[in-house]
Design an enzyme around this catalytic site. Structure first.
Site, PDB file in Angstrom:
ATOM      1  N   LYS A 209      11.855   1.631  -6.446  1.00  0.00           N
ATOM      2  CA  LYS A 209      11.266   1.685  -7.777  1.00  0.00           C
ATOM      3  C   LYS A 209      12.279   2.146  -8.823  1.00  0.00           C
ATOM      4  CE  LYS A 209       7.122   0.176  -6.982  1.00  0.00           C
ATOM      5  NZ  LYS A 209       6.746  -1.182  -7.454  1.00  0.00           N
TER       6      LYS A 209
ATOM      7  N   LEU B  49      -4.003  -4.219  -8.633  1.00  0.00           N
ATOM      8  CA  LEU B  49      -3.418  -4.248  -9.962  1.00  0.00           C
ATOM      9  C   LEU B  49      -2.989  -5.654 -10.372  1.00  0.00           C
ATOM     10  CD1 LEU B  49      -2.560  -2.570 -12.391  1.00  0.00           C
ATOM     11  CD2 LEU B  49      -0.417  -2.091 -11.227  1.00  0.00           C
TER      12      LEU B  49
ATOM     13  N   ASP C  57       0.499 -14.597  -4.188  1.00  0.00           N
ATOM     14  CA  ASP C  57       0.218 -13.543  -3.218  1.00  0.00           C
ATOM     15  C   ASP C  57       0.510 -14.084  -1.826  1.00  0.00           C
ATOM     16  OD1 ASP C  57      -1.507 -10.732  -3.493  1.00  0.00           O
ATOM     17  OD2 ASP C  57      -1.504 -11.582  -1.480  1.00  0.00           O
TER      18      ASP C  57
ATOM     19  N   TYR D  59      10.506   3.673  -0.920  1.00  0.00           N
ATOM     20  CA  TYR D  59       9.721   3.212  -2.064  1.00  0.00           C
ATOM     21  C   TYR D  59      10.252   3.777  -3.379  1.00  0.00           C
ATOM     22  CZ  TYR D  59       5.551   2.930  -5.063  1.00  0.00           C
ATOM     23  OH  TYR D  59       4.679   2.711  -6.097  1.00  0.00           O
TER      24      TYR D  59
END
Length: 324
Positions: free
Chosen positions: A180, A19, A38, A176
């Site tokens: 989020k 993405l 990255d 996770y």
């Protein structure tokens, strides 16, 4: 004709693959100069050796297409490396205008089996990683605004990445899902804090087929067979245009918003609303009064109805995770 992001500079974290890569390429296509960040580790759990390859490859692709890009190999969960990332953008392109936070890892485990490190590592990369870059980007924008530039207003866009796991839950991903959810709170707080400087902050919940979600979407069809021009409904390229739009001048009035996006669909998610309200008939609630009010409210409802809003949007799938 000028491109929408011409003259603007951007950072995209986790942009070596999936993405983030699609988002970096889209911002460049729209005219932005891009810092491609990255860490380059091959494992989706953050394991493996650091590599310059993924970020360098994306930056090279942008330059080959006539754009401007530089690679940054760094861990955004490290406060100083995040500072260096923002400094690189400012030094190379004169200023920073757009920040897209996408970097993340997965270390899945049920809550009763999860180790402290599995919890800490995921929260650190996702939530702290978002905070770190926002911390230094917002300081840059605030300093520019206070210098009198633009009459106290600057151009600034933050696009953060949350997940449907935050909306509908994800049994095997408590770390996770929690991270989020925290990103949504961080985004809305950032939107309130920076609006007076001309900066917007929004958050997306994308659904995309990447190395992070290969098992989640393993059973779902890709592009139509025999159609070389067909696009996988879960391709990251369905998500990237929304990021480009939110980064653009056209989205100046959009701030503190949450979007779900995948496969040609964009949904605007409302903030939570009060579903029911109960008032005590006494000075304070008693156990018996609460039992008489709340128990029937839930007992009389079909199991799982608390997720009705998520079901209407079609958000629940597999483990409930949609990832970077």
């Amino acid at each position: 004709m000028a491109l929408p992001l011409e003259g603007l500079s951007a950072i995209v974290t986790g942009a070596g693959r999936g993405l983030g890569r699609a988002e970096a390429l889209e911002l460049a296509r729209l005219g932005a100069a891009v810092v491609v960040n990255d860490y380059g580790r091959p494992g989706r759990d953050g394991s493996g050796e650091v590599s310059t390859g993924p970020a360098e490859e994306v930056a090279a692709s942008i330059r080959a297409a006539g754009g401007h890009a530089v690679a940054h190999i760094g861990d955004v969960s490290d406060h100083e490396q995040a500072r260096e990332l923002v400094t690189l953008a400012v030094d190379r392109f004169g200023k920073l205008d757009i920040l897209v936070n996408n970097a993340g890892i997965l270390r899945d485990r049920m809550v009763f089996s999860m180790s402290e490190d599995e919890w800490d590592s995921v929260v650190r990369v996702h939530l702290k990683g978002h905070f770190n870059t926002i911390r230094f980007a917002s300081a840059h924008w605030r300093a520019r605004a206070k210098s009198g530039e633009g009459g106290g207003l600057v151009y600034g866009r933050v696009v953060n990445t949350s997940s449907e796991a935050f909306l509908a839950g994800s049994a095997g991903q408590p770390n996770y899902a929690a991270a989020k959810g925290g990103i949504v709170g961080l985004t809305t707080s950032t939107a309130l804090a920076l609006a007076k400087y001309g900066v917007t902050a929004n958050v997306i919940c994308p659904r995309a087929r990447t190395r992070m979600t290969e098992d989640v979407f393993a059973g779902l069809p890709g592009a139509p067979d025999g159609d070389s021009a067909g696009l996988d409904p879960l391709a990251p390229e369905h998500v990237a245009p929304l990021v480009g739009y939110l980064a653009s001048p056209a989205a100046a009035q959009i701030n503190g918003q949450l979007f779900v996006v995948h496969g040609g669909m964009v949904a605007i998610v409302e903030r939570p609303r009060v579903r029911a309200k109960f008032d005590t008939k006494q000075d304070a609630f008693t156990y018996d009064e609460l039992d008489g009010l709340l128990t029937p409210h839930y007992v009389d409802r079909p199991a799982g109805e608390t997720f009705a809003a998520a079901e209407v949007l079609g958000l629940r799938h597999g483990r409930g995770a949609a990832e970077v």
